[in-house]
Design a protein around this motif. Structure first.
Motif, PDB file in Angstrom:
ATOM      1  N   GLY A 139      -7.130  13.998  35.156  1.00 20.47           N
ATOM      2  CA  GLY A 139      -7.978  13.075  34.418  1.00 20.47           C
ATOM      3  C   GLY A 139      -9.409  13.569  34.287  1.00 20.47           C
TER       4      GLY A 139
ATOM      5  N   PRO B 251     -15.869  19.534  30.442  1.00 20.12           N
ATOM      6  CA  PRO B 251     -14.499  19.489  30.962  1.00 20.12           C
ATOM      7  C   PRO B 251     -13.541  19.999  29.875  1.00 20.12           C
TER       8      PRO B 251
ATOM      9  N   GLN C 240      -9.995  23.246  37.498  1.00 16.07           N
ATOM     10  CA  GLN C 240      -9.323  22.008  37.897  1.00 16.07           C
ATOM     11  C   GLN C 240      -7.848  22.395  38.040  1.00 16.07           C
TER      12      GLN C 240
ATOM     13  N   LYS D  62      -7.522  24.435  23.107  1.00 18.96           N
ATOM     14  CA  LYS D  62      -7.962  23.572  22.001  1.00 18.96           C
ATOM     15  C   LYS D  62      -9.418  23.848  21.624  1.00 18.96           C
TER      16      LYS D  62
ATOM     17  N   THR E  40      -2.135  18.495  24.370  1.00 22.16           N
ATOM     18  CA  THR E  40      -0.753  18.394  23.873  1.00 22.16           C
ATOM     19  C   THR E  40      -0.673  17.981  22.405  1.00 22.16           C
ATOM     20  N   ARG E  41      -1.733  17.308  21.921  1.00 22.65           N
ATOM     21  CA  ARG E  41      -1.664  16.872  20.522  1.00 22.65           C
ATOM     22  C   ARG E  41      -1.734  18.039  19.545  1.00 22.65           C
TER      23      ARG E  41
ATOM     24  N   GLY F 118      -8.061  19.950  29.958  1.00 22.23           N
ATOM     25  CA  GLY F 118      -6.946  19.118  29.463  1.00 22.23           C
ATOM     26  C   GLY F 118      -5.844  19.988  28.863  1.00 22.23           C
ATOM     27  N   LEU F 119      -4.684  19.387  28.692  1.00 22.72           N
ATOM     28  CA  LEU F 119      -3.529  20.155  28.214  1.00 22.72           C
ATOM     29  C   LEU F 119      -3.525  20.324  26.693  1.00 22.72           C
TER      30      LEU F 119
END
Ligand code: UTP
Length: 297
Positions: A111, A11, A106, A28, A17-18, A14-15
């Motif tokens: 999530g 997966p 996605q 990332k 963001t960190r 995810g964004l």
């Protein structure tokens, strides 16, 4: 029923963001530890565990990831012409066989559970692995391989687990332990991100899973859980309630949380020091930095 694990879901939707602003334009998973992107570490680990089909759950803005796995014929031809065999081998090791890799989108970051569910049709009615590329694990025997070997003995669902300090339980899925057999524990329940005082143990789930197809059924029915996201932990906890086996597996190795800045820096140092070609210069630099900081204190 035990079946060979040949499919893994990654997966990567995810964004991130960190890691803004870097992740504004770079996924990332393409960030590098020394000279290899995070995704390459995950792929190598999956291959070592016998995975043959690699399923990426991606999202908008992640096309660099798909490009990374393309063959690079011009670059290969140039390196060949220049006689740079070592670099050529490095490059070739990143090539994926045709048909071995699949991408599915996605459409909304709902999530981790939802991201895994997106791969439902590609996985079919088989047990499968899930690898979170953020968790990079340095180990003599790659973590997923350790888990596949354990699965051959036990079957069921297996989650990688490690002890975390009590004040960190709120960052993880935490296991309520039934029987503790050392490297394996049976799991009575799983709680997503509990506060220290509510945590049933300090054994945390980290990003490697071997899961049965039932998990996909559970995800189909799931509503939003902690943080308004569809949680993989909830789908696994449902299996326990149905009387199915879920094990926690204490893997042997050092895990780095490369989804956080501090973890990423720690991994960079550890992997840099582990590299023979860099070790001398790098360790000298670190010793000098440490001495300078001490002197300044
Ligand atoms: P994280 O919780 O680390 O989220 O996801 P994130 O978006 O990657 O990073 P931050 O917190 O904004 O910095 C854990 C894993 O689950 C995937 C991520 O790509 C990461 O590998 N994920 C998470 C998805 O694929 N889809 C989601 O909706 C959420």
């Amino acid at each position: 029923m035990k079946r060979k694990i040949t499919k893994a879901i990654f997966p990567v939707a995810g964004l991130g963001t960190r890691f803004l602003p870097a992740t504004k334009s770079i996924p990332k998973e393409i960030l590098t530890l020394v000279d290899r992107p995070l995704i390459q570490y995950a792929i190598d680990e999956a291959r070592a565990a016998g995975i043959k089909e690699f399923i990426f759950v991606t999202a908008r803005g992640k096309s660099a990831l798909e490009d990374y796995f393309d063959h690079a014929p011009e670059l290969e031809a140039t390196l060949r012409k220049q006689g740079k065999k070592e670099l050529l081998d490095t490059l070739k090791a990143t090539n994926m066989d045709s048909g071995a890799i699949a991408y599915i989108r996605q459409h909304k970051a709902m999530g981790l559970g939802h991201a895994v569910w997106c791969a439902k049709r590609l996985v079919g009615n088989e047990p499968f692995a899930v690898i979170l590329t953020d968790d990079v694990i340095a180990a003599e025997k790659p973590c997923l391989q350790q888990m596949v070997e354990a699965y051959a003995e036990t079957g069921g669902n297996i989650v990688a687990a490690m002890e975390v300090p009590p004040e960190k339980t709120s960052a993880y899925g935490i296991l309520d332990i039934g029987e503790d057999m050392g490297s394996m524990v049976t799991v009575k329940n799983m709680v997503e991100k509990p506060k220290a005082e509510e945590a049933p143990s300090n054994l945390a789930v980290i990003g490697r899973y071997i899961l049965t197809p039932n998990i996909m059924q559970n995800l189909s029915r799931l509503k939003k859980g902690a943080g308004g996201e569809i949680q993989l932990t909830d789908a696994i906890a449902e299996e326990i309630r149905r009387g199915e086996k879920v094990y926690g597996f204490r893997f042997r190795g050092q895990r780095f949380d490369c989804g956080s800045k501090a973890g990423f820096l720690q991994a960079t140092v550890a992997f840099g020091l582990a590299r023979e070609d860099l070790n001398g210069e790098f360790s000298q630099f670190l010793a000098e930095m440490t001495a300078l900081r001490r002197a300044a204190e």
